[in-house]
Enzyme design. Structure first.
Site, PDB file in Angstrom:
ATOM      1  N   GLN A  93       0.847  -1.196   0.000  1.00 15.07           N
ATOM      2  CA  GLN A  93       0.000   0.000   0.000  1.00 15.07           C
ATOM      3  C   GLN A  93       0.879   1.241   0.000  1.00 15.07           C
ATOM      4  O   GLN A  93       1.817   1.347   0.805  1.00 15.07           O
ATOM      5  CB  GLN A  93      -0.929   0.006   1.229  1.00 15.07           C
ATOM      6  CG  GLN A  93      -1.908   1.175   1.210  1.00 15.07           C
ATOM      7  CD  GLN A  93      -2.948   1.115   2.336  1.00 15.07           C
ATOM      8  OE1 GLN A  93      -2.883   0.243   3.210  1.00 15.07           O
ATOM      9  NE2 GLN A  93      -3.888   2.044   2.305  1.00 15.07           N
ATOM     10  N   HIS A  99      -8.729   2.200  -1.068  1.00 13.16           N
ATOM     11  CA  HIS A  99      -9.127   2.212  -2.486  1.00 13.16           C
ATOM     12  C   HIS A  99      -9.166   0.802  -3.031  1.00 13.16           C
ATOM     13  O   HIS A  99      -8.322  -0.025  -2.692  1.00 13.16           O
ATOM     14  CB  HIS A  99      -8.182   3.089  -3.317  1.00 13.16           C
ATOM     15  CG  HIS A  99      -6.725   2.807  -3.111  1.00 13.16           C
ATOM     16  ND1 HIS A  99      -6.036   3.250  -2.002  1.00 13.16           N
ATOM     17  CD2 HIS A  99      -5.836   2.104  -3.847  1.00 13.16           C
ATOM     18  CE1 HIS A  99      -4.779   2.845  -2.076  1.00 13.16           C
ATOM     19  NE2 HIS A  99      -4.624   2.139  -3.186  1.00 13.16           N
TER      20      HIS A  99
HETATM   21  P1  5GP Z   1      -1.628   1.244  -3.549  1.00 14.27           P
HETATM   22  O1  5GP Z   1      -0.200   0.863  -3.843  1.00 14.27           O
HETATM   23  O2  5GP Z   1      -1.703   2.163  -2.340  1.00 14.27           O
HETATM   24  O3  5GP Z   1      -2.570   0.082  -3.449  1.00 14.27           O
HETATM   25  O4  5GP Z   1      -2.130   2.023  -4.813  1.00 14.27           O
HETATM   26  C1  5GP Z   1      -2.020   3.400  -4.981  1.00 14.27           C
HETATM   27  C2  5GP Z   1      -2.310   3.656  -6.434  1.00 14.27           C
HETATM   28  O5  5GP Z   1      -2.586   5.028  -6.587  1.00 14.27           O
HETATM   29  C3  5GP Z   1      -1.120   3.344  -7.355  1.00 14.27           C
HETATM   30  O6  5GP Z   1      -1.543   2.428  -8.349  1.00 14.27           O
HETATM   31  C4  5GP Z   1      -0.733   4.702  -7.924  1.00 14.27           C
HETATM   32  O7  5GP Z   1      -0.337   4.633  -9.278  1.00 14.27           O
HETATM   33  C5  5GP Z   1      -2.001   5.507  -7.746  1.00 14.27           C
HETATM   34  N1  5GP Z   1      -1.787   6.926  -7.506  1.00 14.27           N
HETATM   35  C6  5GP Z   1      -0.912   7.488  -6.623  1.00 14.27           C
HETATM   36  N2  5GP Z   1      -1.039   8.817  -6.624  1.00 14.27           N
HETATM   37  C7  5GP Z   1      -2.004   9.107  -7.541  1.00 14.27           C
HETATM   38  C8  5GP Z   1      -2.566  10.337  -7.991  1.00 14.27           C
HETATM   39  O8  5GP Z   1      -2.213  11.428  -7.552  1.00 14.27           O
HETATM   40  N3  5GP Z   1      -3.548  10.255  -8.928  1.00 14.27           N
HETATM   41  C9  5GP Z   1      -3.976   9.051  -9.424  1.00 14.27           C
HETATM   42  N4  5GP Z   1      -4.936   9.100 -10.356  1.00 14.27           N
HETATM   43  N5  5GP Z   1      -3.465   7.879  -9.008  1.00 14.27           N
HETATM   44  C10 5GP Z   1      -2.491   7.909  -8.090  1.00 14.27           C
END
Ligand code: 5GP
Ligand code: ZN
Length: 113
Positions: A93, A99
């Site tokens: 994460q 999300h």
């Molecule tokens: P996690 O690794 O926390 O499960 O996923 C976070 C996701 O958010 C990643 O796939 C990353 O590319 C996306 N992400 C991070 N910052 C932003 C942002 O500012 N805008 C958008 N649209 N996606 C983001």
């Protein structure tokens, strides 16, 4: 949660390609897509992860997945798609606002890396 990027997107203080929104959730395109379709569905309410969710949040979490299924249909992902939530550092994460990822448009393997 002024330092939370997804709260800023929800409040329209930061740009994002929003594909769906209602009174409790917002969905937008991932900035660094890992598949031809890569969407994120987030609650408007700031919850760090599933770990912080309480019993009262369960209808909201169900709604996140209902919206995910609707978006998968709209994006014609009938051959299959993956929905997932990364919770905590060992799961990778990186944004601590709950999300659901929707990934589709290619084949996914199991077990994941
Ligand atoms: P996690 O690794 O926390 O499960 O996923 C976070 C996701 O958010 C990643 O796939 C990353 O590319 C996306 N992400 C991070 N910052 C932003 C942002 O500012 N805008 C958008 N649209 N996606 C983001
Ligand atoms: Zn947040």
């Amino acid at each position: 949660m002024e330092n939370c990027m997804f709260c800023r997107i929800v409040e329209r203080q930061a740009p994002a390609q929003v594909v769906y929104e209602d009174e409790s959730v917002v969905a937008f395109k991932d900035l660094h897509p890992q598949a031809p379709v890569h969407l994120l569905v987030v609650p408007r309410k700031h919850l760090e992860s599933l770990t912080q969710a309480k019993a009262e949040d369960e209808p909201l979490i169900g709604h996140l997945f209902g919206v995910a299924a609707r978006l998968a249909r709209e994006n014609k992902l009938e051959k299959g798609y993956r929905t997932l939530i990364n919770n905590g550092p060992w799961a990778g994460q990186s944004v601590y606002h709950l999300h659901v990822h929707i990934l589709g448009g290619r084949v996914f393997h199991w077990p994941p890396g």
